[in-house]
Design a protein around this motif. Sequence first.
Motif, PDB file in Angstrom:
ATOM      1  N   GLN A   1       0.723  -1.121   0.005  1.00 38.44           N
ATOM      2  CA  GLN A   1      -0.029   0.070  -0.199  1.00 38.44           C
ATOM      3  C   GLN A   1       0.978   1.194   0.057  1.00 38.44           C
ATOM      4  O   GLN A   1       2.213   1.202   0.164  1.00 38.44           O
ATOM      5  CB  GLN A   1      -1.060   0.031   1.357  1.00 38.44           C
ATOM      6  CG  GLN A   1      -1.789  -1.141   1.412  1.00 38.44           C
ATOM      7  CD  GLN A   1      -2.811  -1.543   0.527  1.00 38.44           C
ATOM      8  OE1 GLN A   1      -3.239  -0.234  -0.266  1.00 38.44           O
ATOM      9  NE2 GLN A   1      -3.341  -2.669   0.059  1.00 38.44           N
ATOM     10  N   GLY A   2       0.196   2.613  -0.186  1.00 38.29           N
ATOM     11  CA  GLY A   2       0.994   3.483  -0.158  1.00 38.29           C
ATOM     12  C   GLY A   2       1.754   3.823   0.870  1.00 38.29           C
ATOM     13  O   GLY A   2       3.036   4.430   1.072  1.00 38.29           O
ATOM     14  N   ARG A   3       1.160   3.485   2.037  1.00 36.79           N
ATOM     15  CA  ARG A   3       1.711   3.758   3.477  1.00 36.79           C
ATOM     16  C   ARG A   3       3.291   2.959   3.643  1.00 36.79           C
ATOM     17  O   ARG A   3       3.945   3.410   4.276  1.00 36.79           O
ATOM     18  CB  ARG A   3       0.995   3.340   4.617  1.00 36.79           C
ATOM     19  CG  ARG A   3       0.618   1.956   4.803  1.00 36.79           C
ATOM     20  CD  ARG A   3      -0.460   1.424   5.828  1.00 36.79           C
ATOM     21  NE  ARG A   3      -0.582   0.045   5.880  1.00 36.79           N
ATOM     22  CZ  ARG A   3      -1.802  -0.157   5.381  1.00 36.79           C
ATOM     23  NH1 ARG A   3      -2.783   0.520   4.726  1.00 36.79           N
ATOM     24  NH2 ARG A   3      -2.062  -1.572   5.539  1.00 36.79           N
ATOM     25  N   ASP A   4       3.256   1.897   3.042  1.00 37.33           N
ATOM     26  CA  ASP A   4       4.614   1.005   2.888  1.00 37.33           C
ATOM     27  C   ASP A   4       5.683   1.982   1.991  1.00 37.33           C
ATOM     28  O   ASP A   4       6.915   1.994   2.389  1.00 37.33           O
ATOM     29  CB  ASP A   4       4.356  -0.277   2.008  1.00 37.33           C
ATOM     30  CG  ASP A   4       3.540  -1.147   2.701  1.00 37.33           C
ATOM     31  OD1 ASP A   4       3.661  -1.232   4.533  1.00 37.33           O
ATOM     32  OD2 ASP A   4       2.565  -1.738   2.165  1.00 37.33           O
ATOM     33  N   LEU A   5       5.488   2.767   1.135  1.00 34.50           N
ATOM     34  CA  LEU A   5       6.216   3.392   0.327  1.00 34.50           C
ATOM     35  C   LEU A   5       6.541   4.673   1.226  1.00 34.50           C
ATOM     36  O   LEU A   5       7.914   5.078   1.386  1.00 34.50           O
ATOM     37  CB  LEU A   5       5.713   4.210  -1.062  1.00 34.50           C
ATOM     38  CG  LEU A   5       5.734   3.031  -2.136  1.00 34.50           C
ATOM     39  CD1 LEU A   5       4.923   1.613  -2.016  1.00 34.50           C
ATOM     40  CD2 LEU A   5       5.246   3.765  -3.411  1.00 34.50           C
ATOM     41  N   MET A   6       5.612   5.333   1.817  1.00 35.53           N
ATOM     42  CA  MET A   6       6.062   6.484   2.800  1.00 35.53           C
ATOM     43  C   MET A   6       6.901   5.988   4.092  1.00 35.53           C
ATOM     44  O   MET A   6       7.696   6.958   4.345  1.00 35.53           O
ATOM     45  CB  MET A   6       4.459   7.001   3.255  1.00 35.53           C
ATOM     46  CG  MET A   6       3.633   7.618   2.270  1.00 35.53           C
ATOM     47  SD  MET A   6       2.068   8.062   3.092  1.00 35.53           S
ATOM     48  CE  MET A   6       2.596   9.419   3.933  1.00 35.53           C
ATOM     49  N   ALA A   7       6.599   4.704   4.496  1.00 36.80           N
ATOM     50  CA  ALA A   7       7.619   4.422   5.542  1.00 36.80           C
ATOM     51  C   ALA A   7       9.076   4.130   5.142  1.00 36.80           C
ATOM     52  O   ALA A   7       9.996   4.255   5.854  1.00 36.80           O
ATOM     53  CB  ALA A   7       7.176   2.799   5.904  1.00 36.80           C
TER      54      ALA A   7
ATOM     55  N   LEU B   1       9.583   7.868   0.718  1.00 38.09           N
ATOM     56  CA  LEU B   1       8.955   8.021  -0.618  1.00 38.09           C
ATOM     57  C   LEU B   1       7.750   9.071  -0.198  1.00 38.09           C
ATOM     58  O   LEU B   1       6.922   8.776   0.466  1.00 38.09           O
ATOM     59  CB  LEU B   1       8.529   7.238  -1.404  1.00 38.09           C
ATOM     60  CG  LEU B   1       9.494   6.022  -1.925  1.00 38.09           C
ATOM     61  CD1 LEU B   1       9.105   5.078  -2.478  1.00 38.09           C
ATOM     62  CD2 LEU B   1      10.764   6.948  -2.689  1.00 38.09           C
ATOM     63  N   ARG B   2       7.677  10.189  -0.820  1.00 36.62           N
ATOM     64  CA  ARG B   2       6.589  11.189  -0.712  1.00 36.62           C
ATOM     65  C   ARG B   2       5.657  10.805  -1.800  1.00 36.62           C
ATOM     66  O   ARG B   2       5.709  10.423  -2.900  1.00 36.62           O
ATOM     67  CB  ARG B   2       7.040  12.625  -1.010  1.00 36.62           C
ATOM     68  CG  ARG B   2       8.140  12.834   0.121  1.00 36.62           C
ATOM     69  CD  ARG B   2       8.745  14.438  -0.411  1.00 36.62           C
ATOM     70  NE  ARG B   2       9.379  14.877   0.541  1.00 36.62           N
ATOM     71  CZ  ARG B   2       9.971  16.037   0.604  1.00 36.62           C
ATOM     72  NH1 ARG B   2       9.891  17.037  -0.236  1.00 36.62           N
ATOM     73  NH2 ARG B   2      10.607  16.443   1.555  1.00 36.62           N
ATOM     74  N   PRO B   3       4.076  11.165  -1.241  1.00 36.01           N
ATOM     75  CA  PRO B   3       3.087  10.680  -2.266  1.00 36.01           C
ATOM     76  C   PRO B   3       3.328  11.598  -3.569  1.00 36.01           C
ATOM     77  O   PRO B   3       3.672  12.641  -3.402  1.00 36.01           O
ATOM     78  CB  PRO B   3       1.887  11.260  -1.403  1.00 36.01           C
ATOM     79  CG  PRO B   3       2.447  11.105  -0.028  1.00 36.01           C
ATOM     80  CD  PRO B   3       3.828  11.381  -0.029  1.00 36.01           C
ATOM     81  N   GLY B   4       3.023  10.851  -4.547  1.00 33.06           N
ATOM     82  CA  GLY B   4       3.114  11.676  -6.007  1.00 33.06           C
ATOM     83  C   GLY B   4       2.826  10.693  -7.082  1.00 33.06           C
ATOM     84  O   GLY B   4       2.598   9.455  -6.806  1.00 33.06           O
ATOM     85  N   PRO B   5       3.178  10.992  -8.290  1.00 25.23           N
ATOM     86  CA  PRO B   5       3.068  10.161  -9.450  1.00 25.23           C
ATOM     87  C   PRO B   5       3.589   8.865  -9.401  1.00 25.23           C
ATOM     88  O   PRO B   5       3.311   7.930  -9.717  1.00 25.23           O
ATOM     89  CB  PRO B   5       3.447  11.024 -10.751  1.00 25.23           C
ATOM     90  CG  PRO B   5       3.261  12.428 -10.110  1.00 25.23           C
ATOM     91  CD  PRO B   5       3.437  12.220  -8.985  1.00 25.23           C
TER      92      PRO B   5
END
Length: 449
Positions: free
Chosen positions: A398-404, A407-411
Motif C-alpha cells: 500500500q502507499g503507506r509502505d512506500l511512505m515508511a 517516499l513522498r506521495p506523488g505520481p
Amino acid sequence: MGVHVQDASGIEGEARAVAFRLREAGHEAFFVGGSVRDRLLGLPVREVDIATSARPEEVLRLFPNSWAVGVSFGVVLVPGGRFHFDVATFREDGEYLDGRHPEGVRFATAREDVERRDFTVNGLLEDPVSGEVIDYVGGLEDLRRRELRAIGDPERRFREDSLRLLRGVRLAVTKGFSLEAGTWQALRNLAFLIGRVAPERVHQELDRIWLSSGRGRGLDLLMDSGLMGEVVPEFLALRGCEQPPQWHPEGDVYTHTRMMLDLLEGEPSLSLVWAVLLHDIGKPACFRVDETGRIRFNGHDAVGALLAGEILRRLKYSREMVQSVVRKVERHMQFMNVRSMRSGKLRLFMAGADFADELALHRADCLASNGGLENYDFVCGELAKLKDVPVLPQPLLQGRDLMALGLRPGPLFRLVLEGALIEQAEGLFADRKGALKWLADYVCSASMA
C-alpha cells in the motif's frame, strides 16, 4: 389504423382512470402525443400524457395530491398510483423569444392545442373511453407511411423550439421514420439554431440516438443535416481523412467509425458508444505521410483522449462519463501489444475498470478495418484461463509502505504500486514479507541509479 398492445405495466389503465375523472367533472380529456403514436405502431407505451379542457386550478381541485409543475403553461402532474401523468390544459403558445419556451400561453381548443405541436405523428388525440383516434393534422397517414412531418410550417416549428431539430432526428432513428422532404430541408436550413439549446438537453437527445439500434443511421442524419457540425464540429474532419489501405481498406476515418457503430453487439453502454465515436477523433490532427509514403497517425490515442474530454465536458456530461470515455480512447491502441506483454502487465491491463467495454471497442475496431481478430481472441483466451480467479491478486503493498521508506506521495506512487502488482501477479513474491523485501530492494536500486 390500430394495433393492440398488451398493457403489461398497467400505465394505460391508470391514465384512463385519471381521464375518466376529468370527464365525469364535465371536461374534455384525451390521451395525446407519444403514447398514441406508439400504441398505433405496436410499440410498448411507457408514458401517457393527457390533454384536457380543464384549467390547471380545476385539475388541482379534482386531484388534491397533484402539483403544478408548469402552471404558467397549464401543466399539472397527477399521481395515478404507480405512475404519474402530465395533465395539460389545451393551449395555444405565444411568441417564442429564446428558441425553447413561449413568452406566454392562451388556453384554447383541442384542435388549436394539436396545431401548435411539433410533428403530425405526435399530434394525434385518443378518446380514453372509445379508443377512437382524432386526427386534425394528417398524422394517421404519416404514421402509415412511417414519415415524420412537421405540423404546419416546419421552419416556424423549428424556430419556436430548436430542440425539435434533434428530436426530429431522434424520432426518425428510434421509430424508423423517414423525414418528409420539406421537414428535412427546414431542419438542414436551421441546424445552426441548435446552438441556442442548453448542452444538457442536447446530450439527452444524443444519448437516445446512440443507445438505439439505429445509431449508425443517426450519425448519418446528424452529419448530413449539419447538426453534428454544430454540436461536435471536431467530427467533421473525420470525413475525407484518409487511412493506410493495407490496414483500413474500408476507407476514411468517418467510414471506419460509422461501421463500428453498427458492429457493436447487444445493448452497449453509452460510454462505449461515445468511445467508438471519439476513439479516432485525434487522427486528423496527427495525420502524417512518412518517407515511404505510408500514412501514419502517431500519438492519435493521446490527442484523441484530450479532445474527447473537451467535447464531453462541453456537452456537460458527468465527470464519471468523461473519465470513462477518455480512458477507453487513451487505451484503445494498447491492444496491439497484448501478445508481447509480460503476463503480469497483461493482467493489470485486463483488470481495467472498463475492460469489457474496451474489449468490445477493440473487436469493432478490428472488424471495421482489416478484420484481424488475433489480439481479441488472445485476450479472450487469457480471460478464460482466469475465469475462476481474480484477474489481479489482492495487493500486498500500500502507499503507506512506500511512505515508511521515505517516499513522498506523488505520481511515482502509482508507478511503483503498479510495478509491485505486476511482480506479485507473476509470482515473484507471494506474501507481505516478500513484498516488503522487493520494495526495499527496489528503493535501494532506484536511489543508487
